[in-house]
Structures are given as structure tokens and as C-alpha cells.
Design a protein around this motif. Structure first.
Motif, PDB file in Angstrom:
ATOM      1  N   THR A 307      26.941  45.711  25.089  1.00 40.26           N
ATOM      2  CA  THR A 307      27.517  46.273  23.856  1.00 40.26           C
ATOM      3  C   THR A 307      27.872  47.742  24.066  1.00 40.26           C
ATOM      4  O   THR A 307      28.928  48.212  23.628  1.00 40.26           O
ATOM      5  CB  THR A 307      26.538  46.120  22.679  1.00 40.26           C
ATOM      6  N   GLY A 383      24.450  40.713  18.440  1.00 40.13           N
ATOM      7  CA  GLY A 383      23.278  40.552  19.294  1.00 40.13           C
ATOM      8  C   GLY A 383      22.440  39.342  18.989  1.00 40.13           C
ATOM      9  O   GLY A 383      21.747  38.830  19.856  1.00 40.13           O
ATOM     10  N   GLU A 384      22.448  38.881  17.760  1.00 37.86           N
ATOM     11  CA  GLU A 384      21.642  37.720  17.385  1.00 37.86           C
ATOM     12  C   GLU A 384      22.156  37.240  16.036  1.00 37.86           C
ATOM     13  O   GLU A 384      22.882  37.967  15.355  1.00 37.86           O
ATOM     14  CB  GLU A 384      20.171  38.110  17.290  1.00 37.86           C
ATOM     15  N   PRO A 385      21.765  36.040  15.657  1.00 40.41           N
ATOM     16  CA  PRO A 385      22.203  35.579  14.347  1.00 40.41           C
ATOM     17  C   PRO A 385      21.670  36.524  13.266  1.00 40.41           C
ATOM     18  O   PRO A 385      20.546  36.995  13.355  1.00 40.41           O
ATOM     19  CB  PRO A 385      21.534  34.208  14.226  1.00 40.41           C
ATOM     20  N   ASP A 407      30.537  39.937  11.752  1.00 43.58           N
ATOM     21  CA  ASP A 407      29.402  39.409  12.524  1.00 43.58           C
ATOM     22  C   ASP A 407      29.990  38.865  13.815  1.00 43.58           C
ATOM     23  O   ASP A 407      30.615  37.811  13.841  1.00 43.58           O
ATOM     24  CB  ASP A 407      28.715  38.313  11.699  1.00 43.58           C
ATOM     25  N   THR A 408      29.808  39.626  14.896  1.00 47.28           N
ATOM     26  CA  THR A 408      30.528  39.353  16.136  1.00 47.28           C
ATOM     27  C   THR A 408      29.644  38.628  17.141  1.00 47.28           C
ATOM     28  O   THR A 408      28.645  39.168  17.592  1.00 47.28           O
ATOM     29  CB  THR A 408      31.006  40.676  16.761  1.00 47.28           C
ATOM     30  N   TRP A 409      30.026  37.423  17.496  1.00 45.73           N
ATOM     31  CA  TRP A 409      29.280  36.685  18.523  1.00 45.73           C
ATOM     32  C   TRP A 409      29.946  36.858  19.878  1.00 45.73           C
ATOM     33  O   TRP A 409      31.160  36.656  20.018  1.00 45.73           O
ATOM     34  CB  TRP A 409      29.211  35.182  18.199  1.00 45.73           C
ATOM     35  N   TRP A 410      29.151  37.223  20.869  1.00 45.98           N
ATOM     36  CA  TRP A 410      29.629  37.298  22.251  1.00 45.98           C
ATOM     37  C   TRP A 410      28.448  37.459  23.175  1.00 45.98           C
ATOM     38  O   TRP A 410      27.295  37.379  22.737  1.00 45.98           O
ATOM     39  CB  TRP A 410      30.677  38.395  22.424  1.00 45.98           C
ATOM     40  N   GLN A 411      28.696  37.695  24.450  1.00 50.15           N
ATOM     41  CA  GLN A 411      27.645  37.727  25.460  1.00 50.15           C
ATOM     42  C   GLN A 411      28.001  38.701  26.581  1.00 50.15           C
ATOM     43  O   GLN A 411      29.175  39.028  26.752  1.00 50.15           O
ATOM     44  CB  GLN A 411      27.493  36.339  26.112  1.00 50.15           C
ATOM     45  N   THR A 412      26.990  39.059  27.372  1.00 52.56           N
ATOM     46  CA  THR A 412      27.239  39.894  28.551  1.00 52.56           C
ATOM     47  C   THR A 412      28.370  39.280  29.376  1.00 52.56           C
ATOM     48  O   THR A 412      29.258  39.983  29.862  1.00 52.56           O
ATOM     49  CB  THR A 412      25.959  39.972  29.406  1.00 52.56           C
ATOM     50  N   ASP A 496      24.498  28.672  24.042  1.00 52.19           N
ATOM     51  CA  ASP A 496      24.200  28.743  22.610  1.00 52.19           C
ATOM     52  C   ASP A 496      24.529  27.431  21.913  1.00 52.19           C
ATOM     53  O   ASP A 496      25.412  26.692  22.339  1.00 52.19           O
ATOM     54  CB  ASP A 496      25.042  29.845  21.941  1.00 52.19           C
ATOM     55  N   ARG A 511      20.046  30.246  21.163  1.00 47.41           N
ATOM     56  CA  ARG A 511      20.069  29.695  22.513  1.00 47.41           C
ATOM     57  C   ARG A 511      19.519  28.273  22.546  1.00 47.41           C
ATOM     58  O   ARG A 511      18.547  27.959  21.867  1.00 47.41           O
ATOM     59  CB  ARG A 511      19.225  30.557  23.458  1.00 47.41           C
ATOM     60  N   ASN A 517      15.755  35.830  22.680  1.00 44.78           N
ATOM     61  CA  ASN A 517      16.477  36.961  22.129  1.00 44.78           C
ATOM     62  C   ASN A 517      15.487  37.728  21.262  1.00 44.78           C
ATOM     63  O   ASN A 517      15.243  37.385  20.119  1.00 44.78           O
ATOM     64  CB  ASN A 517      17.677  36.459  21.318  1.00 44.78           C
ATOM     65  N   ARG A 522      17.918  40.333  25.565  1.00 45.37           N
ATOM     66  CA  ARG A 522      17.893  39.016  26.175  1.00 45.37           C
ATOM     67  C   ARG A 522      16.852  38.980  27.282  1.00 45.37           C
ATOM     68  O   ARG A 522      16.854  39.819  28.168  1.00 45.37           O
ATOM     69  CB  ARG A 522      19.290  38.787  26.735  1.00 45.37           C
TER      70      ARG A 522
HETATM   71  C1  WT7 Z   1      23.345  36.188  23.308  1.00 40.91           C
HETATM   72  C2  WT7 Z   1      24.002  37.091  24.302  1.00 40.91           C
HETATM   73  C3  WT7 Z   1      26.808  40.327  22.417  1.00 40.91           C
HETATM   74  C4  WT7 Z   1      26.333  41.523  23.071  1.00 40.91           C
HETATM   75  C5  WT7 Z   1      24.863  41.744  22.933  1.00 40.91           C
HETATM   76  C6  WT7 Z   1      24.021  40.613  23.418  1.00 40.91           C
HETATM   77  C7  WT7 Z   1      23.215  36.070  20.985  1.00 40.91           C
HETATM   78  C8  WT7 Z   1      24.992  37.711  20.308  1.00 40.91           C
HETATM   79  C9  WT7 Z   1      25.405  37.102  18.258  1.00 40.91           C
HETATM   80  C10 WT7 Z   1      25.830  36.885  16.921  1.00 40.91           C
HETATM   81  C11 WT7 Z   1      24.393  35.042  16.845  1.00 40.91           C
HETATM   82  C12 WT7 Z   1      24.443  36.234  18.800  1.00 40.91           C
HETATM   83  C13 WT7 Z   1      23.645  34.727  21.529  1.00 40.91           C
HETATM   84  C14 WT7 Z   1      24.248  35.073  22.868  1.00 40.91           C
HETATM   85  N1  WT7 Z   1      24.194  36.647  20.075  1.00 40.91           N
HETATM   86  N2  WT7 Z   1      25.716  38.001  19.215  1.00 40.91           N
HETATM   87  N3  WT7 Z   1      26.723  37.671  16.313  1.00 40.91           N
HETATM   88  N4  WT7 Z   1      25.300  35.830  16.255  1.00 40.91           N
HETATM   89  N5  WT7 Z   1      23.935  35.204  18.091  1.00 40.91           N
HETATM   90  O1  WT7 Z   1      24.479  40.169  24.656  1.00 40.91           O
HETATM   91  O2  WT7 Z   1      22.316  40.096  25.897  1.00 40.91           O
HETATM   92  O3  WT7 Z   1      24.331  38.839  26.727  1.00 40.91           O
HETATM   93  O4  WT7 Z   1      23.083  38.090  24.681  1.00 40.91           O
HETATM   94  O5  WT7 Z   1      23.053  36.923  22.114  1.00 40.91           O
HETATM   95  O6  WT7 Z   1      22.531  33.909  21.676  1.00 40.91           O
HETATM   96  O7  WT7 Z   1      24.235  34.013  23.794  1.00 40.91           O
HETATM   97  P1  WT7 Z   1      23.537  39.315  25.573  1.00 40.91           P
END
Ligand code: WT7
Length: 645
Positions: A307, A383-385, A407-412, A496, A511, A517, A522
Motif C-alpha cells: 500500500t 487491507g481487510e474486509p 473499499d479497495t480490494w487488492w494484494q501485494t 481469497d 482468505r 490477516n 499478512r
Molecule cells: C489480502 C492481501 C491490499 C494491500 C494491503 C494488503 C485482504 C485487502 C481488502 C479489502 C477485504 C482485503 C485480502 C487479500 N484484503 N484489501 N478491501 N477487503 N479484504 O496486501 O498484504 O498482500 O494482503 O488482504 O485477503 O488477499 P496484502
């Protein structure tokens, strides 16, 4: 469950309107290359790309390339091109740990500092392609370090300041870093983190032979001992010029490695490359925050996580935004700090994590006292729900019931936002990340990989590539394919689960693998287990997550003592500090249960499902335990479960 939300957003001429989203989304899929090549034009290229995506997700041949014939430099995109008209505008507002410290850094100053540091790295023998570890507090020099690497084509690997010496050594050795950039110490609230001492410990006994130099910034004025590899940053920078020719980088040259936890083994070195990553960072930052020039934007993350990479440094600076960087924690000196920072710097956009929101919410309305937060127009969550209760509190108390929330969902691994509302275009639904971003094609599948239609729940996969996608795991492409592309061959598996409602909106449920989380951090259960069993009193360990009010997930640890060990409170405490020291304070066990055994199948596999249920105080639905080697262990585990009052 869906509480009504006042949809009135602040009056604004949003870039993307409600009626545009579907149409734009459709065309972004139908003419994917055209869409992304158009977005690529928002960057400055030394040679403009003519190619969009090349490659595929086929098993055994996962290969991802974007804009492959393009040439550019990330630092000139984030800095130099803004100098023409805006050299004296503020690029970074730094807010110190202590509320009376702050600093404004203009694009010109940013340019000069980055170039000096780039020249210093060159002096230390750093060349294009070399890896540089960055272990820094949240001070502007952390951003300078990242951009200085980008300027000369070195590949940075930022290591979160909360990691222990062992974790540093693992990461440094995995990518064979040449230099570590660090500081004497870092401050977080009332705590001081001994960064330089941790690096010394990581490097002791020649544990990191690839390191030739440690560049040490003086952040807090500590008089740290300097050894033979150590270089004082102030001294070397004083001799460096503030001009440094940017290295022309092919779009697919590596930009950075960032280690993240998986369900098995050691952390994975997620690799992001230059062109696609920056196009994606800039495009998502602009669209999701509806960013307009002149606005002040604050992402309250740490640069040690993705992030911070994408939404403190690269995305905002590529868009010429003023980005706020905060050294401290949201609860110091107390829960009013976030609001006070917003007022002090007239912040328009605030992007933070549910765990921070819940920590403030624990004090009721207090967080809203002593600030008006009138400058805010948009809130973000990541970062999480986010549980609807926290969503509503965020909306009402921080946002004065007038700011939309994204509410932004994404990952590393995804590099940037994947499923997210667009303010002005998407109806807000507390707890739902809503729609895929342009060019993103999600699907929900059952455990056999069969696509599920309509309103449903399943495993979340992504069917096609996007520019911000990770290209590989450093030095282990096979693990990359295995982890992300083998479960549902031909698709990227996110790890996820998600639900899709009648409107087609996505709700991430968390997950479905053995990744935890915890407060938005993570953590792999395997990593914590391996730290636990390295303690002399522990024979075996199993770690699971359980619902935790503030952290989202807490860490529940089942430990089998070595025969003859006397289990005492002191021993339990010692084990907790052991894990903190071996791995990180963020991996600190919340609840620990000593047990004579674990529920295992006859083939020796731990049945985590049962451990998760017991940790969650949910004994009614343990499912079939008859296949266990010793079914009696379940009763023992339930009897001795940690009583959480
Ligand atoms: C995991 C990724 C996104 C950058 C920070 C975390 C969870 C992330 C959300 C959200 C629900 C979310 C998922 C994902 N997550 N954003 N908006 N709603 N869950 O990055 O350390 O790579 O973790 O964070 O489970 O897989 P990360």
C-alpha cells in the motif's frame, strides 16, 4: 445486514460518472490493449510502447509482459516531469511522530535529494539490476531511497521496520542485496525501534555475505556504533551532486521486490516491473480517488507494505499529487490524531485500514473531537474486509456523514486496486468492494474450478492479466506458477473467497488458504509455526486465526511442549517474546494453548479446520472427526481451550 447509507456525496464533477462505468468497463475488456496503451500515454516514455499484453497463464508457461517495447524511468515520471510547471509545489508533506514536527518537500527538493542519494549509491558501487534493501522509518528519506533506486535501475526491496533481524537476513539473502539503507532508529508513538542495531544483528557472524555497505541515516540523533561496512549518509550525501541522469529502463525491467507471506514456507519475493506497474499505479490512484491536481492526499500506510509503495509513493507522485507521509501511529498521542492531521494539512482524501478505524472506534466519538475534518471529501479503506459497523463509524465520525468511502480490494501481487467502488459512479454498500476496476475480469469458482453464476459465493480468481500484476517470485518462477496458477489452471488464484450479490457486487470474505490477516498485516501460519518450534521447549506447533474485535484476526497458537517441560506462565510469556524477536512483534501470539497433541489424520496431516473452530469457540459444528488418528484429542483441546471471558 445492509443498513441504509446516506448516498449524498459531496457535489463534484466526477471524472467517471455512474452511467459511464459499465460502458467503459465493457470496452476495457473488449479492447484491452487499446485501453491500457491509452492509459500508458499518461506517463512520460523515453520510447513509447506499441505493444500491450504479451504472454499467458498457461500451466508450465506462465509469462506476463506489458508494454514490452517501451522504455521509461519511474523517477522522472514521479519527479522531473512535474518540475516544468510545479517545481515549488509540495510533493510530500511529512508529519512527524510528534505533532509539532512536519516538513513540506517540493518537487524540486525531492528531485535534488533523490539525485544525491542516487549518486551516493553509485559511489558505493551500485549498478543497474543490483538489489538494495531499504529498512527505514517513515521519514521522507525512505521515499528518496526508493526513488533513488528507480533512478539508477537498482531493484529495491523494502523491509517493514517492524521486522526482526532474522526476517531481515532472510530477505537480504534471498535477493542477495548489495546495500542496506537504514537509519539509527525509528519512532512510533512512544516507542523507539532500533533499526541500525537490528541490521547489525542481521549481519552479524557474516550472516549476509552479499552486503557490501550499510548506508545509515540519522533520523533521531542516536549515536550508533559504525562498523567497517557502515557509511554515514549525511557525510556521503554532502559530496554528491543533485543531478543524476535517469537510467533508461525497459518496461519489463524489475522495479522492486516485496516479500509477503504465503501459506507455506518462507516469504515470497513478489517482483514488480517498471512500465506496467507504474501505469497501473497511476491509473488506479487517479480514478479510484478521483484525484484532481492540487488536492492533498493521505494514505496512512507504511512504505514497508505494498500500500505504501503504490499509494504513498509511486501512484500519487506519478500523478503529481501532494502525498502525506506520517511517521507515527493513529492513536498517538491519542485517538484524535488522525482528525488533527487532516485539519492541519487540509487533507482532502484519507486512505486507511479497518484495523486503524476499529482502534479509533473503540473510544466512541472521541476520535472526532478537536478537529472539523471539513477538508475531507473522500475516504478509502484497504487491507481487510471492513465490517459494516466500522464502515458506518468511519463514514459518520471521520467523514462527517458526507464523504463517499472506497473499499479497495487488492494484494501485494496485484500491484494496485482490483475490486473497488469509484466515487460518483458506484453506489456505496458498507462492507462491499463492489465492482472490478477497468480491465479486471474476476470470477467466482467452486473448489473444482467450475465457474459460478449470478448471486453466489466461491473462490475468487482473475481470468486475464493486468499491467500491475506481479511477474514472478524472485528466483523462483516455479513457485510463482505453483502458488497462483496451478489451483485453477489458466487463471490467477487470489487465495481469497468472495460473495457476489444480486447486483453483481463483490463482498470479499477473506482468505481461503493458511494466510492470516492480523491488523491488515499478512502472516503465514507456517512462518509463525517455524518460529515457535525453534524454541527449545516446543516440540510442535499449529497456528490458526480467530475473530478479533480490533485486529480482525487474532493469532491462536497450539503448542506441544517437549517431553519433560514444565509449562508455566513464565514459559508462555517467554514463548511470546521469542516469536516477537524471531519474526516480528506483529506476529505476537494473542492466545496460546499448551496441548499434549494435535488433531491429525492417520497420514499425519493436521486438521486445521478443527483447530480453527475451537479457536473461534465454535464447537457445535466440528464436522467429521472419525478420520483422526486419535479422535479423543478433540475433547482434550476443547476442555483446555483458552477462556476468553
Ligand atoms: C489480502 C492481501 C491490499 C494491500 C494491503 C494488503 C485482504 C485487502 C481488502 C479489502 C477485504 C482485503 C485480502 C487479500 N484484503 N484489501 N478491501 N477487503 N479484504 O496486501 O498484504 O498482500 O494482503 O488482504 O485477503 O488477499 P496484502
Amino acid at each position: 445486514m445492509n443498513m441504509p447509507v446516506d448516498q449524498q456525496a459531496i457535489e463534484r464533477d466526477y471524472q467517471i460518472k455512474q452511467q459511464d462505468y459499465l460502458e467503459l468497463y465493457q470496452s476495457s475488456l473488449e479492447e484491452n490493449d487499446v485501453f491500457w496503451l491509452e492509459k500508458a500515454k499518461t506517463l512520460e516514455w523515453m520510447k513509447a510502447p506499441t505493444q500491450g499484453f504479451e504472454g499467458g497463464f498457461e500451466p508450465g508457461n506462465v509469462n506476463i509482459k506489458w508494454f514490452a517495447d517501451g522504455v521509461l524511468n519511474v523517477s522522472t515520471n514521479c519527479i522531473d516531469r512535474h518540475l516544468v510547471q510545479r517545481a515549488s509545489d509540495t510533493a510530500i508533506i511529512w508529519e512527524g511522530d510528534s505533532a509539532d514536527e512536519d516538513k513540506h518537500i517540493s518537487f524540486q527538493e525531492l528531485h535534488d535529494e533523490v539525485c544525491k542519494l542516487a549518486n551516493a549509491l553509485k559511489k558505493l558501487g551500485v549498478e543497474k539490476g543490483d538489489r538494495i534493501a531499504i529498512y527505514m522509518p517513515m521519514i521522507p528519506e525512505a521515499a528518496y531511497a526508493m526513488l533513488a533506486c528507480a533512478r539508477i535501475g537498482a531493484v529495491h526491496s523494502v523491509i517493514f521496520g517492524g521486522f526482526s533481524p532474522n526476517a531481515i537476513a532472510d530477505r537480504v539473502n534471498d535477493c542477495q542485496a548489495k546495500v542496506v539503507i537504514t537509519a539509527d532508529a525509528g519512532r512510533r508513538g512512544t516507542k523507539s525501534v532500533p533499526l541500525k542495531a537490528n541490521v547489525d544483528a542481521a549481519l552479524s557472524n557474516n550472516a549476509c555475505p552479499s552486503i557490501t555497505h550499510v548506508l545509515v541515516f540519522n533520523a533521531v540523533g542516536l549515536d550508533v556504533p559504525m562498523g567497517s561496512v557502515d557509511v554515514d549518509a549525511a557525510t556521503i550525501l554532502a559530496e554528491c551532486d543533485s543531478h543524476c541522469e535517469p537510467e533508461p529502463m525497459a518496461a519489463e525491467d524489475p522495479l522492486f521486490i516485496l516479500y509477503t507471506s504465503g501459506s507455506t514456507g518462507k516469504p515470497k519475493g513478489v517482483l514488480h516491473t517498471t512500465g506496467g506497474y507504474l501505469v497501473y499505479a497511476a491509473a488506479t490512484h487517479k480514478a479510484v480517488f478521483d484525484y484532481q491536481p492540487g488536492e492533498i492526499y493521505w494514505c496512512a500506510a507504511d512504505v514497508g507494505w505494498i500500500t505504501g509503495h503504490t499509494y504513498i509513493v509511486y501512484g500519487p507522485l506519478a500523478n503529481g499529487a501532494t502525498t502525506v507521509m506520517f511517521e507515527g501511529v493513529p492513536t498517538y498521542p491519542d485517538e484524535r490524531r488522525i482528525g488533527q492531521i487532516v485539519d492541519k494539512h487540509n487533507i482532502n482524501i484519507l486512505y486507511t485500514a479497518p484495523t486503524a478505524i476499529r482502534a479509533l472506534m473503540a473510544k466512541g466519538e472521541f476520535a472526532g473531537e478537536g478537529s472539523s475534518r471539513e477538508s475531507l471529501r473522500l475516504l478509502g479503506s484497504v487491507g481487510e474486509p471492513i465490517n459494516p459497523e466500522a464502515w458506518h463509524w468511519y463514514h459518520r465520525v471521520i467523514g462527517n456523514s458526507r464523504c463517499p468511502i472506497v473499499d479497495t480490494w487488492w494484494q501485494t501481487e496485484t500491484g494496485g486496486m482490483m475490486i473497488t467502488p469509484l466515487p460518483g459512479a458506484t453506489e456505496m454498500k458498507p462492507g462491499s468492494a463492489t465492482n472490478p476496476f477497468f480491465g479486471i475480469e474476476p470470477e467466482l469458482v467452486d473448489n473444482e474450478g467450475k465457474a459460478l453464476e449470478g448471486a453466489t459465493e466461491g473462490n475468487l480468481i482473475i481470468k486475464r492479466s493486468w499491467p500491475g500484476q506481479a511477474r514472478t517470485l524472485w528466483g523462483d518462477h516455479e513457485r510463482f506458477e505453483q502458488t497462483y496458477f496451478s489451483t485453477y489452471p489458466g487463471n490467477y488464484f487470489t487465495g481469497d473467497g468472495a460473495r457476489r450479490d444480486e447486483d453483481g457486487h463483490y463482498w470479499i470474505t477473506g482468505r481461503v488458504d493458511d494466510v492470516l490477516n492480523v491488523s491488515g498485516h499478512r502472516l503465514g501460519t507456517a512462518e509463525i509455526e517455524s518460529a515457535l518450534v525453534s524454541h527449545p521447549a516446543i516440540a510442535e506447533a499449529a497456528v490458526v486465526g480467530y475473530p478479533h474485535d480490533i485486529k480482525g484476526q487474532g493469532i491462536y497458537v497450539y503448542v506441544i511442549p517437549v517431553a519433560g517441560t514444565e509449562v508455566t506462565d513464565e514459559l508462555s510469556k517467554e514463548v511470546v517474546s521469542w516469536v516477537r524477536k524471531e519474526l516480528s512483534p506483529i506476529a505476537s501470539p494473542d492466545l496460546m494453548q499448551w496441548t499434549p497433541g494435535l488433531p491429525k489424520t492417520r497420514s499425519g496431516k493436521i486438521m486445521r479446520r478443527i483447530l480453527r473452530k475451537i479457536a473461534a469457540d465454535d464447537f457445535a459444528s466440528l464436522g467429521d472427526t472419525s478420520t483422526l488418528a486419535d479422535p479423543g484429542i478433540v475433547d482434550t483441546l476443547i476442555e483446555n481451550r483458552m477462556n476468553r471471558g
